[in-house]
Design a protein around this motif. Sequence first.
Motif, mmCIF file in Angstrom:
data_model
loop_
_atom_site.group_PDB
_atom_site.id
_atom_site.type_symbol
_atom_site.label_atom_id
_atom_site.label_comp_id
_atom_site.label_asym_id
_atom_site.label_seq_id
_atom_site.Cartn_x
_atom_site.Cartn_y
_atom_site.Cartn_z
ATOM 1 N N ARG A 2 2.606 22.073 31.266
ATOM 2 C CA ARG A 2 3.416 21.709 31.846
ATOM 3 C C ARG A 2 4.776 22.114 31.315
ATOM 4 O O ARG A 2 4.657 22.145 30.202
ATOM 5 N N VAL A 3 5.918 22.365 31.899
ATOM 6 C CA VAL A 3 7.044 22.422 31.245
ATOM 7 C C VAL A 3 7.675 21.300 30.642
ATOM 8 O O VAL A 3 8.196 21.532 29.442
ATOM 9 N N ASP A 4 7.408 19.934 31.126
ATOM 10 C CA ASP A 4 8.188 18.982 30.217
ATOM 11 C C ASP A 4 7.210 18.834 29.018
ATOM 12 O O ASP A 4 7.844 18.726 27.847
ATOM 13 N N LYS A 5 5.957 19.409 28.937
ATOM 14 C CA LYS A 5 5.047 19.252 27.617
ATOM 15 C C LYS A 5 5.450 20.432 26.747
ATOM 16 O O LYS A 5 5.723 20.048 25.407
ATOM 17 N N PHE A 6 5.831 21.465 27.359
ATOM 18 C CA PHE A 6 6.317 22.484 26.553
ATOM 19 C C PHE A 6 7.532 22.362 25.741
ATOM 20 O O PHE A 6 7.696 22.554 24.881
ATOM 21 N N LEU A 7 8.549 21.757 26.701
ATOM 22 C CA LEU A 7 9.691 21.425 26.002
ATOM 23 C C LEU A 7 9.749 20.303 24.849
ATOM 24 O O LEU A 7 10.571 20.387 23.857
ATOM 25 N N TRP A 8 8.732 19.435 24.960
ATOM 26 C CA TRP A 8 8.474 18.467 24.081
ATOM 27 C C TRP A 8 7.868 19.178 22.751
ATOM 28 O O TRP A 8 8.043 18.998 21.788
ATOM 29 N N CYS A 9 7.011 20.162 23.052
ATOM 30 C CA CYS A 9 6.158 20.829 21.842
ATOM 31 C C CYS A 9 7.155 21.668 21.203
ATOM 32 O O CYS A 9 6.884 21.882 19.886
ATOM 33 N N VAL A 10 8.001 22.222 21.676
ATOM 34 C CA VAL A 10 9.051 23.054 21.212
ATOM 35 C C VAL A 10 9.969 22.211 20.629
ATOM 36 O O VAL A 10 11.042 22.991 19.986
ATOM 37 N N ALA A 19 11.933 14.427 28.282
ATOM 38 C CA ALA A 19 11.692 15.651 28.990
ATOM 39 C C ALA A 19 11.316 15.707 30.378
ATOM 40 O O ALA A 19 11.883 16.497 31.063
ATOM 41 N N THR A 20 10.536 14.599 30.717
ATOM 42 C CA THR A 20 10.079 14.399 31.950
ATOM 43 C C THR A 20 11.398 14.285 32.950
ATOM 44 O O THR A 20 11.701 14.568 33.911
ATOM 45 N N GLN A 21 12.186 13.223 32.396
ATOM 46 C CA GLN A 21 13.228 12.589 33.001
ATOM 47 C C GLN A 21 14.427 13.795 33.248
ATOM 48 O O GLN A 21 15.171 13.845 34.275
ATOM 49 N N ALA A 22 14.765 14.609 32.088
ATOM 50 C CA ALA A 22 15.350 15.678 32.401
ATOM 51 C C ALA A 22 15.137 16.587 33.515
ATOM 52 O O ALA A 22 15.936 17.222 34.202
ATOM 53 N N CYS A 23 13.937 17.176 33.616
ATOM 54 C CA CYS A 23 13.255 17.840 34.784
ATOM 55 C C CYS A 23 13.491 17.052 36.086
ATOM 56 O O CYS A 23 13.910 17.685 36.736
ATOM 57 N N LYS A 24 13.280 15.932 36.138
ATOM 58 C CA LYS A 24 13.625 15.194 37.434
ATOM 59 C C LYS A 24 14.851 14.898 37.786
ATOM 60 O O LYS A 24 15.455 15.216 39.052
ATOM 61 N N LYS A 25 15.818 15.113 36.881
ATOM 62 C CA LYS A 25 17.286 15.140 37.299
ATOM 63 C C LYS A 25 17.840 16.664 37.313
ATOM 64 O O LYS A 25 19.235 16.551 37.565
ATOM 65 N N GLY A 26 17.057 17.484 37.547
ATOM 66 C CA GLY A 26 17.542 18.947 37.624
ATOM 67 C C GLY A 26 18.051 19.510 36.528
ATOM 68 O O GLY A 26 18.775 20.696 36.970
ATOM 69 N N ARG A 27 17.768 19.294 35.446
ATOM 70 C CA ARG A 27 18.698 20.096 34.226
ATOM 71 C C ARG A 27 17.801 20.918 33.726
ATOM 72 O O ARG A 27 18.108 21.552 32.940
ATOM 73 N N VAL A 34 15.107 25.066 39.969
ATOM 74 C CA VAL A 34 14.895 24.087 39.319
ATOM 75 C C VAL A 34 13.442 23.489 39.791
ATOM 76 O O VAL A 34 12.796 23.780 40.730
ATOM 77 N N VAL A 35 13.060 22.944 38.809
ATOM 78 C CA VAL A 35 11.298 22.618 38.661
ATOM 79 C C VAL A 35 11.223 20.997 38.518
ATOM 80 O O VAL A 35 11.846 20.340 37.800
ATOM 81 N N LYS A 36 9.966 20.802 39.006
ATOM 82 C CA LYS A 36 9.355 19.408 38.534
ATOM 83 C C LYS A 36 8.993 19.490 37.262
ATOM 84 O O LYS A 36 8.324 20.517 36.742
ATOM 85 N N PRO A 37 8.410 18.354 36.658
ATOM 86 C CA PRO A 37 7.947 18.226 35.309
ATOM 87 C C PRO A 37 6.578 18.711 35.407
ATOM 88 O O PRO A 37 6.254 19.306 34.171
ATOM 89 N N SER A 38 5.964 18.655 36.372
ATOM 90 C CA SER A 38 4.339 19.279 36.600
ATOM 91 C C SER A 38 4.434 20.968 36.486
ATOM 92 O O SER A 38 3.297 21.342 36.424
ATOM 93 N N ARG A 39 5.401 21.324 36.556
ATOM 94 C CA ARG A 39 5.388 23.142 36.907
ATOM 95 C C ARG A 39 4.803 23.618 35.486
ATOM 96 O O ARG A 39 5.153 23.269 34.540
ATOM 97 N N GLU A 40 3.882 24.629 35.702
ATOM 98 C CA GLU A 40 3.214 25.222 34.631
ATOM 99 C C GLU A 40 3.959 26.278 34.199
ATOM 100 O O GLU A 40 4.743 26.851 35.035
#
Length: 122
Positions: A2-10, A19-27, A34-40
Amino acid sequence: MRVDKFLWCVRYYKTRNIATQACKKGRVKVNGNVVKPSREVYATDKIELRKDQIMYQLTVNDIPPSRVGAKLVDIYRTDTTPKEAFETKELLKYSKDYYRKKGTGRPTKKDRRDIDDFYEDE
Protein backbone atom coordinates in the motif's frame (compact mmCIF):
# COMPACT_ATOMS: atom_id res chain seq x y z
CA MET A 1 2.47 -2.76 -0.87
CA ARG A 2 0.00 0.00 0.00
CA VAL A 3 1.15 3.56 -0.71
CA ASP A 4 0.63 4.69 2.90
CA LYS A 5 2.65 1.76 4.20
CA PHE A 6 5.41 2.42 1.64
CA LEU A 7 5.71 6.08 2.65
CA TRP A 8 5.89 5.02 6.29
CA CYS A 9 8.47 2.31 5.52
CA VAL A 10 10.79 4.72 3.71
CA ARG A 11 10.44 7.24 6.53
CA TYR A 12 8.56 10.10 4.88
CA TYR A 13 6.00 9.94 7.70
CA LYS A 14 6.54 9.14 11.36
CA THR A 15 3.45 6.95 11.69
CA ARG A 16 1.31 5.03 9.28
CA ASN A 17 -1.74 6.92 10.46
CA ILE A 18 -0.18 10.24 9.42
CA ALA A 19 0.64 8.75 6.00
CA THR A 20 -2.96 7.56 5.64
CA GLN A 21 -4.32 11.00 6.54
CA ALA A 22 -2.04 12.64 3.96
CA CYS A 23 -3.40 10.30 1.27
CA LYS A 24 -6.99 11.02 2.29
CA LYS A 25 -6.36 14.78 2.08
CA GLY A 26 -5.06 14.43 -1.48
CA ARG A 27 -1.44 15.27 -0.75
CA VAL A 28 -0.08 12.07 -2.34
CA LYS A 29 -0.04 11.35 -6.08
CA VAL A 30 1.17 8.22 -7.83
CA ASN A 31 2.02 8.64 -11.52
CA GLY A 32 0.20 11.99 -11.51
CA ASN A 33 -3.07 10.74 -9.99
CA VAL A 34 -4.35 11.48 -6.48
CA VAL A 35 -4.62 8.15 -4.70
CA LYS A 36 -6.34 6.52 -1.75
CA PRO A 37 -4.16 5.05 1.01
CA SER A 38 -4.93 1.49 -0.15
CA ARG A 39 -3.45 2.01 -3.64
CA GLU A 40 -0.77 -0.58 -4.43
CA VAL A 41 2.72 0.70 -5.25
CA TYR A 42 5.06 -1.09 -7.63
CA ALA A 43 8.68 -0.60 -8.72
CA THR A 44 9.20 2.32 -11.15
CA ASP A 45 6.12 4.18 -9.86
CA LYS A 46 6.62 7.92 -9.45
CA ILE A 47 5.23 9.39 -6.23
CA GLU A 48 4.67 13.08 -5.47
CA LEU A 49 3.79 14.15 -1.96
CA ARG A 50 3.33 17.50 -0.30
CA LYS A 51 4.78 17.74 3.19
CA ASP A 52 5.87 20.87 5.07
CA GLN A 53 5.14 23.05 2.00
CA ILE A 54 7.58 21.02 -0.12
CA MET A 55 6.54 18.90 -3.11
CA TYR A 56 8.70 15.78 -2.75
CA GLN A 57 9.17 13.65 -5.85
CA LEU A 58 10.46 10.11 -5.62
CA THR A 59 10.72 6.99 -7.71
CA VAL A 60 10.11 3.55 -6.23
CA ASN A 61 13.10 1.26 -6.82
CA ASP A 62 11.98 -1.75 -4.80
CA ILE A 63 9.42 -2.69 -2.15
CA PRO A 64 10.84 -2.98 1.38
CA PRO A 65 9.77 -5.98 3.51
CA SER A 66 9.08 -3.68 6.49
CA ARG A 67 10.15 -0.30 7.88
CA VAL A 68 13.82 0.23 7.11
CA GLY A 69 16.59 2.14 8.82
CA ALA A 70 17.48 5.63 7.64
CA LYS A 71 20.72 4.42 6.04
CA LEU A 72 18.90 1.81 3.92
CA VAL A 73 16.14 4.07 2.57
CA ASP A 74 18.02 4.90 -0.66
CA ILE A 75 17.88 1.24 -1.71
CA TYR A 76 14.09 1.40 -2.00
CA ARG A 77 13.53 4.90 -3.44
CA THR A 78 15.26 7.55 -5.51
CA ASP A 79 14.59 11.12 -4.43
CA THR A 80 14.15 13.38 -7.48
CA THR A 81 12.96 16.47 -5.60
CA PRO A 82 14.39 19.63 -7.22
CA LYS A 83 16.67 21.79 -5.08
CA GLU A 84 14.42 24.81 -5.67
CA ALA A 85 11.71 23.21 -3.53
CA PHE A 86 13.96 23.29 -0.47
CA GLU A 87 15.21 26.80 -1.25
CA THR A 88 11.66 28.18 -1.35
CA LYS A 89 11.04 26.80 2.13
CA GLU A 90 14.13 28.61 3.39
CA LEU A 91 12.95 31.85 1.77
CA LEU A 92 9.52 31.37 3.32
CA LYS A 93 11.15 31.15 6.74
CA TYR A 94 12.84 34.52 6.24
CA SER A 95 9.79 36.20 4.73
CA LYS A 96 7.83 35.94 7.97
CA ASP A 97 8.47 39.31 9.55
CA TYR A 98 7.40 38.87 13.14
CA TYR A 99 8.01 41.41 15.84
CA ARG A 100 7.34 38.88 18.59
CA LYS A 101 8.29 35.26 18.93
CA LYS A 102 5.55 32.67 18.70
CA GLY A 103 4.24 31.58 22.08
CA THR A 104 5.31 34.68 24.04
CA GLY A 105 1.78 35.34 25.25
CA ARG A 106 -0.57 38.28 24.99
CA PRO A 107 0.42 41.55 23.30
CA THR A 108 1.99 44.17 25.54
CA LYS A 109 0.58 47.66 25.99
CA LYS A 110 3.05 48.96 23.39
CA ASP A 111 1.97 46.23 20.93
CA ARG A 112 -1.68 47.17 21.40
CA ARG A 113 -0.93 50.85 20.75
CA ASP A 114 0.98 49.94 17.58
CA ILE A 115 -1.94 47.81 16.39
CA ASP A 116 -4.42 50.58 17.14
CA ASP A 117 -2.25 53.14 15.31
CA PHE A 118 -2.09 50.83 12.31
CA TYR A 119 -5.87 50.49 12.10
CA GLU A 120 -6.47 54.24 12.64
CA ASP A 121 -4.44 55.04 9.53
CA GLU A 122 -6.87 53.11 7.30
